[in-house]
Design a protein around this motif. Structure first.
Motif, PDB file in Angstrom:
ATOM      1  N   PHE A   4       0.826  -1.209   0.000  1.00 48.78           N
ATOM      2  CA  PHE A   4       0.000   0.000   0.000  1.00 48.78           C
ATOM      3  C   PHE A   4       0.859   1.259   0.000  1.00 48.78           C
ATOM      4  N   PHE A   6       0.293   5.532  -0.034  1.00 51.90           N
ATOM      5  CA  PHE A   6      -0.580   6.696  -0.002  1.00 51.90           C
ATOM      6  C   PHE A   6       0.090   7.802  -0.801  1.00 51.90           C
ATOM      7  N   CYS A  22      -4.495   6.513  -3.228  1.00 53.42           N
ATOM      8  CA  CYS A  22      -3.656   5.397  -2.778  1.00 53.42           C
ATOM      9  C   CYS A  22      -3.688   4.306  -3.841  1.00 53.42           C
TER      10      CYS A  22
END
Length: 282
Positions: A4, A6, A22
């Motif tokens: 992940f 952002f 994201c």
């Protein structure tokens, strides 16, 4: 896997007509957003495995390999992997902006088999790499997001493709995609550029030139990123695994793995394994 990320848009969200919030991919577990949904639009791509999305109004969509689902912002939903499958490898990107709102404000969730799945996945990877290399690179991510949405629309409405003029260098060709897939399949082996070029059917020099033009990095740099991403997944999946064992699974010498990991994440593999906190790319 693409851990992940952002996107830091440096307060440009009000000025950009399209921005990325994201992006990433992982082995998906249950996520419950039946309360208020998610504040941004989302595009999901299933690489492997199978899962399902349930909308608050009772609609349910199954998502298997090669399928995509476009989820408008604030749609209340829940999604979870199919218990009969080993893992659900789900790619995702969240985005917003006036251009996206204009396109999706009245839309309903759409889950479809997409004929250009590999193209969409490579574009998703391109956005992830852009943000990983420079989290303030909002303009480039915005352009790539626009290209991804156009490609998604072209996959659903083939007639639209005829009205869009695309330079040959705009999209990775099928031969280059085959080489990238070969790299994914052999990331635990020592990479020989000649083998990757052979998978694409090009000379080493021509393959290197096309790859850099399409991905903004050399094939060797791309392969190292694949291995670093895989190392994070190994540390997560096997608590207590040794640094040497991870390096072995990646097909790397332990000392080389430690150097690359520290250069990429600004901490050693052992420091990361002890804290368990996702490292931030430099």
């Amino acid at each position: 896997m693409m851990p992940f990320l952002f996107a830091d848009n440096a307060n440009l969200e009000q000025r950009l007509p399209l921005y990325v919030r994201c992006v990433g991919s992982h082995e998906q577990r249950e996520i419950n957003r039946l309360g208020s949904g998610y504040p941004a639009h989302q595009l999901f791509l299933t690489r492997r495995g199978k899962g399902s999305f349930r909308i608050a109004d009772g609609q349910e969509y199954g998502l298997s390999a090669g399928m995509a689902l476009l989820m408008p912002a604030h749609t209340r939903h829940l999604y979870q992997p199919d218990s009969s499958e080993d893992a659900w490898n789900l790619g995702y990107i969240a985005f917003g902006g006036s251009a996206a709102d204009g396109l999706l404000s009245e839309a309903e969730p759409v889950a479809v088999h997409t004929p250009n799945f590999e193209e969409l996945w490579l574009k998703l990877e391109g956005i992830w790499h852009t943000i990983q290399q420079d989290r303030e690179h909002a303009y480039d991510a915005s352009r790539r997001m626009y290209d991804l949405l156009l490609a998604w629309m072209e996959g659903q409405y083939p007639a639209a493709k005829a009205s869009r003029k695309i330079a040959p260098s705009d999209l990775p060709n099928s031969a280059l995609q085959a080489a990238v897939q070969w790299m994914h399949d052999h990331q635990a082996e020592r990479l020989l550029l000649s083998n990757a070029a052979k998978a694409a059917g090009y000379s080493v020099q021509h393959f290197h030139r096309l790859f850099v033009a399409g991905y903004g990095m050399t094939p060797q740099q791309y392969m190292l990123q694949l291995r670093m991403n895989r190392s994070l997944q190994l540390f997560k999946d096997y608590p207590g695994i040794t640094v040497e064992r991870v390096a072995e699974k990646l097909g790397m010498d332990a000392s080389h793995f430690i150097r690359v990991f520290k250069r990429t994440y600004s901490k050693t593999p052992k420091q990361y394994a002890l804290t368990g906190k996702p490292p931030k790319p430099m």
